[in-house]
Motif scaffolding. Sequence first.
Motif, PDB file in Angstrom:
ATOM      1  N   LYS A  48       0.819  -1.218   0.000  1.00  0.00           N
ATOM      2  CA  LYS A  48       0.000   0.000   0.000  1.00  0.00           C
ATOM      3  C   LYS A  48       0.849   1.262   0.000  1.00  0.00           C
ATOM      4  O   LYS A  48       0.573   2.208  -0.739  1.00  0.00           O
ATOM      5  CB  LYS A  48      -0.938   0.018   1.211  1.00  0.00           C
ATOM      6  N   ASN A  50       3.988   1.624  -0.969  1.00  0.00           N
ATOM      7  CA  ASN A  50       4.721   1.743  -2.241  1.00  0.00           C
ATOM      8  C   ASN A  50       3.830   2.296  -3.337  1.00  0.00           C
ATOM      9  O   ASN A  50       4.241   3.165  -4.115  1.00  0.00           O
ATOM     10  CB  ASN A  50       5.299   0.392  -2.666  1.00  0.00           C
ATOM     11  N   ARG A  51       2.597   1.815  -3.411  1.00  0.00           N
ATOM     12  CA  ARG A  51       1.663   2.322  -4.422  1.00  0.00           C
ATOM     13  C   ARG A  51       1.393   3.805  -4.187  1.00  0.00           C
ATOM     14  O   ARG A  51       1.354   4.602  -5.124  1.00  0.00           O
ATOM     15  CB  ARG A  51       0.361   1.529  -4.409  1.00  0.00           C
ATOM     16  N   CYS A  54       4.305   5.990  -5.426  1.00  0.00           N
ATOM     17  CA  CYS A  54       4.293   6.127  -6.888  1.00  0.00           C
ATOM     18  C   CYS A  54       3.188   7.063  -7.348  1.00  0.00           C
ATOM     19  O   CYS A  54       3.395   7.901  -8.240  1.00  0.00           O
ATOM     20  CB  CYS A  54       4.179   4.759  -7.547  1.00  0.00           C
ATOM     21  N   GLU A  55       2.011   6.963  -6.739  1.00  0.00           N
ATOM     22  CA  GLU A  55       0.890   7.837  -7.105  1.00  0.00           C
ATOM     23  C   GLU A  55       1.203   9.292  -6.775  1.00  0.00           C
ATOM     24  O   GLU A  55       0.932  10.194  -7.577  1.00  0.00           O
ATOM     25  CB  GLU A  55      -0.387   7.377  -6.402  1.00  0.00           C
ATOM     26  N   ARG A  65       0.799   7.527 -13.850  1.00  0.00           N
ATOM     27  CA  ARG A  65       1.202   6.594 -12.790  1.00  0.00           C
ATOM     28  C   ARG A  65       2.088   5.484 -13.364  1.00  0.00           C
ATOM     29  O   ARG A  65       3.038   5.046 -12.720  1.00  0.00           O
ATOM     30  CB  ARG A  65      -0.057   6.033 -12.108  1.00  0.00           C
TER      31      ARG A  65
END
Length: 98
Positions: A48, A50-51, A54-55, A65
């Motif tokens: 979660k 890491n995502r 990136c976002e 993205r």
Amino acid sequence: MPMAGLSATAEGTAIQLKVVPGASRTRLAGWLGDRLKVQIAQPPEAGKANRAVCELLAKQLGVARADVTLIAGATQPLKTVVIAGLSPQQVAQRLKGK
């Protein structure tokens, strides 16, 4: 001149990060030595955080993205991401003041 922590790659620009998951809010906290400090509200579980990193970077840099790829440090606070299609100078310019 690019900031420390930014380096050119074949795909674009690598950024060295120091990620703090579980923060009170998600934000770019500025440069900490040669790493960009990123505070993420999401917990470090099941990818979660890491995502979210990136976002956040995609939004701040004005890229898709899909153009932000985590290449090192998936389970560590010290991470490296690559921003496809941007030079270190372009990344530095877009991060200025953030």
